[in-house]
Design an enzyme around this catalytic site. Structure first.
Site, mmCIF file in Angstrom:
data_model
loop_
_atom_site.group_PDB
_atom_site.id
_atom_site.type_symbol
_atom_site.label_atom_id
_atom_site.label_comp_id
_atom_site.label_asym_id
_atom_site.label_seq_id
_atom_site.Cartn_x
_atom_site.Cartn_y
_atom_site.Cartn_z
ATOM 1 N N SER A 1 10.429 0.319 -2.997
ATOM 2 C CA SER A 1 9.343 1.223 -2.605
ATOM 3 C C SER A 1 8.555 0.711 -1.401
ATOM 4 O O SER A 1 7.763 1.441 -0.824
ATOM 5 C CB SER A 1 8.390 1.441 -3.784
ATOM 6 N N LYS B 1 2.155 -2.915 -3.555
ATOM 7 C CA LYS B 1 1.875 -1.673 -2.838
ATOM 8 C C LYS B 1 0.892 -1.970 -1.707
ATOM 9 O O LYS B 1 0.321 -3.052 -1.632
ATOM 10 C CB LYS B 1 1.226 -0.647 -3.793
#
Lengths: 150, 437
Positions: free
Chosen positions: A71, A108
């Protein structure tokens, strides 16, 4: 002296490895000869490049993690990379951070958007996660480098 | 218990602080495994013997410290408590990080144990109150390492230890307590039982109890003549410290040890002599390595064994000592001298649970020894020394046991059991935690 003999056998096996390792730690020049003129290179002694120095500013608050998942590929972080996390760095919008979400380390980008903090992936398939009271979360540390094997 | 908002006074001069990690082992486990955060967790001692650390949540369940694991195993499972073996590689690394983080916050730091340190600094701002300073220290260690700590602040070590306890016991203190600015510390001292005063042994506390001296305040205020007669300077020093006069100095350089001990429990009882000899040989070579690292030699070796205190058969405990003609730290010499003791101590009908070696009469490596018996010529001694140094270096670089004496045996069955060991998450690249991207 059977035990001594055994120790020596193992020593020889490890000996090769050892001399190999040592070579990369040796200074490039050194003033080992006492007689004669001092070497003109002595003022320029270098100890070699130490990646610990280059990549780790605060050793006591730095941790290593292994990246799993894709991701963050858009930020240049890939599956299997070695992540260096410095927990003394400040959490700021735009930083790539390690957060604990529901009991697991998550990687993230931390982003503040119109007063609301989010965790954003660097991949179109993953939606952003707003950081609010509904989510069991805490910010763990700021990622400073990702090391990628080619 | 005194009220939580005591009258205060300004304080000046040097303060002594005691900073320690809360539930240190359990906290370290949660740093590298976030699934443990907020969970009831206990850490077991060597060989998964007893509970030695509990997370706050495990404390809240009323699980007592020091309980043998086998006694509470099923209860823990029922309550969903997570159990871990001691991961010393992790705790030692986190300890070293914690001490390095504390260093810049104080003028002097004395590392007192794996999870606690004394510090000294001057009281400069805020009328000398160091409470907000303590909060900053706490915040920094928590933020940068993930370890909760408590900070006790006082004029002396004994009082700092006490303030640290108070910082932890009352939630309103928020983990920091400055006893030095409290106008009247007496009510606090009164709440501390005599046994909990730092530096009081079991014997001395019993003696105090017999005289009606039951808490720290009573010890502080008792006539010093009686105390001096009973325990001399040591007792007086304790009393002075309780009165707020610092007289136990900081030990900035660890004093060289006078004894070194290596002992372990076995994962399964040893019933045969060859196994006992292997275990003792292993402990001897570890102890010899410790001595060489400390630059010391031993003059006497005690080997001890004991059976399990928990199983029904009669308890068996024996020890034997051998003196060396010439102090040594050469593993081969120590093995030759002390291994025969195993034969004396072994009993075919007594399964042994634990063994250990104690090195006594330690002398510095550089201490000159005049002796008629010089066993080896100087050149050979030099070779032995460099052999030992090489073995130590190899074991340091490639991991414990890379080079070992055959007498220690290979993967012996008695070796330490750590069935619930977490990973060396901060010290081995192959065992670092996973982060999901």
């Amino acid at each position: 002296m059977d035990d001594l003999a055994l120790a020596w056998i193992r020593l020889e096996v490890l000996g090769a490895l050892r001399s190999e390792r040592k070579s990369c730690l040796r200074p490039l020049a050194s003033d080992s000869v006492a007689a004669g003129f001092p070497s003109p290179a002595d003022d320029y002694i270098e100890t070699g490049i130490d990646l610990n120095d280059a990549l780790i500013r605060h050793p006591s608050s730095t941790f290593f993690l292994r990246v799993s998942g894709d991701s963050m590929r858009g930020a240049g972080i890939q599956h299997g990379d070695l992540l260096i996390v410095d927990r003394s760095l400040e959490f700021r919008s735009g930083k790539i951070v390690v957060a604990v979400i529901e009991g697991a380390f998550t990687l993230k980008r931390l982003v503040q958007h119109q007063g609301q903090w989010h965790l954003e992936a660097a991949h179109p398939a993953y939606p952003a996660t707003p950081l609010n009271d509904d989510l069991d979360h805490c910010l763990w540390g700021v990622a400073s480098h990702a090391i990628h094997a080619l | 218990m005194p009220s939580n908002d005591p009258a205060t006074r300004p304080a000046t001069g040097r303060a002594t602080v005691l900073i320690d990690g809360n539930n240190f082992y359990a906290s370290c486990e949660a740093v590298v495994d976030p699934s443990l955060i907020g969970r009831a967790l206990v850490v077991l001692s060597n060989n998964d013997g007893c509970i030695v650390s509990r997370s706050a949540e495990a404390r809240a369940l009323g699980i007592p410290m020091g309980t043998p694991y086998f006694k509470v195993r099923s209860a823990l499972e029922r309550q969903g408590v997570i159990v871990r073996s001691s991961n010393y590689a992790l705790y030692a690394d986190m300890s070293q990080r914690m001490m390095a983080t504390l260093e810049p916050w104080v003028e002097e730091l004395e590392i007192y144990s794996i999870d606690e340190a004394f510090g000294q600094l001057h009281r400069l701002r805020d009328g000398g109150d160091l409470t907000s300073w303590g909060q900053q220290v706490r915040h920094t260690v928590l933020r940068q390492l993930g370890l909760p700590v408590a900070v006790g602040i006082a004029p002396s070590k004994v009082l700092a230890k006490l303030a640290n306890k108070l910082a932890k016991s009352s939630a309103s203190h928020g983990g920091v307590f400055d006893l030095g600015t409290v106008l009247d510390p007496a009510p606090y001292l009164e709440a501390v039982p005599i046994e909990d005063v730092w530096g009081i042994g079991r014997k001395l506390s019993r003696w105090c109890r017999l005289r009606g001296v039951a808490n720290a305040k009573a010890l502080r205020d008792m006539p010093n003549g009686e105390l001096r007669r009973k325990c001399g300077v040591v007792g007086l020093r304790l009393q002075h410290e309780l009165q707020g006069v610092a007289c136990i100095p900081m030990e900035l350089v660890p004093s060289s040890k006078r004894e070194t001990c290596v002992s372990r429990s076995f994962s399964q009882p040893i019933r045969e002599l060859p196994q006992l000899k292997q275990a003792i040989a292993t402990y001897l070579s570890r102890a010899a390595e410790k001595l060489r690292r400390q630059g010391q030699r031993t003059g006497a070796i005690t080997v001890f064994v004991r059976s399990s205190p928990f199983n029904g058969t009669s308890f068996y405990s024996r020890a034997a000592t051998v003196s060396l003609a010439l102090a040594s730290n050469d593993t081969a010499v120590l093995l030759a001298a002390a291994l025969p003791l195993a034969e004396k101590l072994f009993h075919p009908h007594k399964p042994l649970q634990k063994a250990g070696v104690l090195m006594q009469q330690l002398v510095g490596e550089d201490t000159l020894q005049h002796h008629l018996l010089v066993p080896l010529p100087e050149e050979q001694q030099q070779r032995r020394r460099s052999l030992m140094a090489t073995i130590d270096r190899l074991n340091k670089r490639y991991g414990q046991g890379s080079v070992q004496w055959a007498a220690c045996g290979f993967t012996p069955p008695w070796q330490m059991q750590r069935s619930r060991l977490s990973r060396a998450a901060t010290t081995r690249l192959g065992e670092i935690p996973i982060v999901y991207a």
